[in-house]
Design a protein around this motif. Structure first.
Motif, PDB file in Angstrom:
ATOM      1  N   ALA A 225      34.473  42.290  33.422  1.00  0.00           N
ATOM      2  CA  ALA A 225      35.404  43.399  33.182  1.00  0.00           C
ATOM      3  C   ALA A 225      34.984  44.144  31.911  1.00  0.00           C
ATOM      4  O   ALA A 225      34.421  43.547  30.988  1.00  0.00           O
ATOM      5  N   PRO A 226      35.227  45.451  31.879  1.00  0.00           N
ATOM      6  CA  PRO A 226      34.780  46.248  30.719  1.00  0.00           C
ATOM      7  C   PRO A 226      35.276  45.720  29.383  1.00  0.00           C
ATOM      8  O   PRO A 226      34.588  45.822  28.369  1.00  0.00           O
ATOM      9  N   GLU A 227      36.459  45.154  29.369  1.00  0.00           N
ATOM     10  CA  GLU A 227      37.032  44.707  28.093  1.00  0.00           C
ATOM     11  C   GLU A 227      36.610  43.296  27.701  1.00  0.00           C
ATOM     12  O   GLU A 227      36.931  42.828  26.609  1.00  0.00           O
ATOM     13  N   GLN A 228      35.885  42.590  28.574  1.00  0.00           N
ATOM     14  CA  GLN A 228      35.529  41.214  28.273  1.00  0.00           C
ATOM     15  C   GLN A 228      34.326  41.125  27.329  1.00  0.00           C
ATOM     16  O   GLN A 228      33.294  41.739  27.566  1.00  0.00           O
ATOM     17  N   THR A 229      34.489  40.334  26.281  1.00  0.00           N
ATOM     18  CA  THR A 229      33.418  40.078  25.320  1.00  0.00           C
ATOM     19  C   THR A 229      32.814  38.716  25.594  1.00  0.00           C
ATOM     20  O   THR A 229      33.340  37.921  26.391  1.00  0.00           O
ATOM     21  N   SER A 230      31.724  38.414  24.899  1.00  0.00           N
ATOM     22  CA  SER A 230      31.099  37.096  25.056  1.00  0.00           C
ATOM     23  C   SER A 230      32.063  35.984  24.668  1.00  0.00           C
ATOM     24  O   SER A 230      32.141  34.952  25.346  1.00  0.00           O
ATOM     25  N   ASP A 231      32.798  36.200  23.583  1.00  0.00           N
ATOM     26  CA  ASP A 231      33.759  35.187  23.147  1.00  0.00           C
ATOM     27  C   ASP A 231      34.820  34.945  24.208  1.00  0.00           C
ATOM     28  O   ASP A 231      35.197  33.796  24.493  1.00  0.00           O
ATOM     29  N   ASP A 232      35.302  36.009  24.811  1.00  0.00           N
ATOM     30  CA  ASP A 232      36.339  35.871  25.843  1.00  0.00           C
ATOM     31  C   ASP A 232      35.782  35.152  27.067  1.00  0.00           C
ATOM     32  O   ASP A 232      36.443  34.290  27.646  1.00  0.00           O
ATOM     33  N   VAL A 233      34.554  35.500  27.453  1.00  0.00           N
ATOM     34  CA  VAL A 233      33.936  34.884  28.632  1.00  0.00           C
ATOM     35  C   VAL A 233      33.789  33.382  28.441  1.00  0.00           C
ATOM     36  O   VAL A 233      34.207  32.578  29.286  1.00  0.00           O
ATOM     37  N   PHE A 234      33.209  32.963  27.321  1.00  0.00           N
ATOM     38  CA  PHE A 234      32.954  31.540  27.119  1.00  0.00           C
ATOM     39  C   PHE A 234      34.228  30.762  26.797  1.00  0.00           C
ATOM     40  O   PHE A 234      34.294  29.559  27.037  1.00  0.00           O
ATOM     41  N   GLU A 235      35.232  31.440  26.275  1.00  0.00           N
ATOM     42  CA  GLU A 235      36.510  30.775  26.062  1.00  0.00           C
ATOM     43  C   GLU A 235      37.169  30.454  27.393  1.00  0.00           C
ATOM     44  O   GLU A 235      37.778  29.388  27.564  1.00  0.00           O
ATOM     45  N   ARG A 236      37.064  31.361  28.336  1.00  0.00           N
ATOM     46  CA  ARG A 236      37.654  31.121  29.653  1.00  0.00           C
ATOM     47  C   ARG A 236      36.890  30.041  30.426  1.00  0.00           C
ATOM     48  O   ARG A 236      37.466  29.292  31.209  1.00  0.00           O
ATOM     49  N   LEU A 237      35.572  29.978  30.213  1.00  0.00           N
ATOM     50  CA  LEU A 237      34.749  28.996  30.920  1.00  0.00           C
ATOM     51  C   LEU A 237      34.702  27.646  30.212  1.00  0.00           C
ATOM     52  O   LEU A 237      34.220  26.664  30.794  1.00  0.00           O
ATOM     53  N   ALA A 238      35.191  27.592  28.983  1.00  0.00           N
ATOM     54  CA  ALA A 238      35.078  26.381  28.169  1.00  0.00           C
ATOM     55  C   ALA A 238      35.613  25.125  28.848  1.00  0.00           C
ATOM     56  O   ALA A 238      35.004  24.045  28.716  1.00  0.00           O
ATOM     57  N   PRO A 239      36.750  25.157  29.574  1.00  0.00           N
ATOM     58  CA  PRO A 239      37.247  23.923  30.206  1.00  0.00           C
ATOM     59  C   PRO A 239      36.243  23.261  31.145  1.00  0.00           C
ATOM     60  O   PRO A 239      36.281  22.045  31.333  1.00  0.00           O
ATOM     61  N   LEU A 240      35.339  24.047  31.737  1.00  0.00           N
ATOM     62  CA  LEU A 240      34.345  23.477  32.651  1.00  0.00           C
ATOM     63  C   LEU A 240      33.345  22.596  31.924  1.00  0.00           C
ATOM     64  O   LEU A 240      32.707  21.727  32.545  1.00  0.00           O
ATOM     65  N   PHE A 241      33.181  22.819  30.618  1.00  0.00           N
ATOM     66  CA  PHE A 241      32.175  22.095  29.852  1.00  0.00           C
ATOM     67  C   PHE A 241      32.788  21.081  28.889  1.00  0.00           C
ATOM     68  O   PHE A 241      32.134  20.607  27.964  1.00  0.00           O
ATOM     69  N   ARG A 242      34.061  20.769  29.122  1.00  0.00           N
ATOM     70  CA  ARG A 242      34.720  19.712  28.368  1.00  0.00           C
ATOM     71  C   ARG A 242      34.941  18.472  29.218  1.00  0.00           C
ATOM     72  O   ARG A 242      35.675  17.568  28.840  1.00  0.00           O
ATOM     73  N   GLU A 243      34.299  18.431  30.369  1.00  0.00           N
ATOM     74  CA  GLU A 243      34.446  17.289  31.270  1.00  0.00           C
ATOM     75  C   GLU A 243      33.692  16.078  30.714  1.00  0.00           C
ATOM     76  O   GLU A 243      32.783  16.210  29.891  1.00  0.00           O
ATOM     77  N   THR A 244      34.052  14.902  31.204  1.00  0.00           N
ATOM     78  CA  THR A 244      33.393  13.666  30.795  1.00  0.00           C
ATOM     79  C   THR A 244      31.904  13.707  31.122  1.00  0.00           C
ATOM     80  O   THR A 244      31.515  14.070  32.229  1.00  0.00           O
TER      81      THR A 244
END
Length: 205
Positions: free
Chosen positions: A19-38
């Motif tokens: 989306a036009p308003e999405q920044t890198s920080d916003d993108v990786f913050e939203r995806l962060a739960p996927l990389f907190r798995e065991t």
């Protein structure tokens, strides 16, 4: 042969328009739960994220991928999320049919080499398929004459001894698994990233 030409076997690449308003920080913050798995470790740079998985949990939605790189790039048509993931599970399912087909060929060769020896041995042996003579006592008592055993050919015995059928079955199973995984996994991970990027972030509270 260039090894990069074969990367498509176990590498998954894709891109998603942001989306036009999405920044890198916003993108990786939203995806962060996927990389907190065991079993998952990750490292974040300014516009990229790299991750590795070791013994991931079964409920991990990205368990099939051992490592990967996600990168946000800005272009003339807008920002894009590019991802490059690798999966040894896909590589194994690709190589397994070749392995089992090799076993099948070895089995066929063994059967071919042993068939002449088996036929030669059967010619030298006395006929063991003839019925045994009836005991005089059994004959006096009116017992039925023993039936002649069903004759088995050398080819039938050899086929049972060395059969490539199981190897062909396993080769087919793994070939199907690879085709399904190679088509399905890129779609699933793309849909997973898209869904996470479209989710509304939780409000603090």
């Amino acid at each position: 042969m260039n090894a990069g030409f074969l990367n498509w076997i176990w590498h998954v690449k894709g891109s998603l328009r942001l989306a036009p308003e999405q920044t890198s920080d916003d993108v990786f913050e939203r995806l962060a739960p996927l990389f907190r798995e065991t079993g998952t470790s990750h490292k974040r740079a300014s516009d990229s994220l790299t991750f590795q998985k070791k013994d991931p949990a079964a409920q991990d939605k990205m368990a099939v991928f051992e490592n990967g790189v996600l990168q946000v790039e800005k272009g003339p048509t807008g920002a894009m999320l590019h991802y490059h993931l690798t999966s040894r599970a896909l590589l194994f399912c690709f190589l397994a049919p070749l392995l089992f087909l090799g076993f099948a060929q070895i089995t066929n060769l063994l059967a071919t080499f042993e068939k002449p020896a088996t036929e030669e041995a059967s010619k030298k042996k006395p006929d063991q398929n003839t019925a045994l003579p009836q005991n005089p006592i059994d004959k006096a008592l009116g017992a039925p004459v023993p039936e002649k055993p069903k004759k088995k050919s050398a080819a039938e015995g050899q086929e049972k001894k060395h059969s490539p059928k199981s190897a062909y079955v396993f080769a087919g199973i793994f070939a199907v698994l690879y085709l399904v995984g190679r088509i399905l996994e890129p779609r699933l991970v793309g849909a997973l990233f898209r869904r996470k990027l479209q989710d509304q972030p939780a409000l603090p509270g």
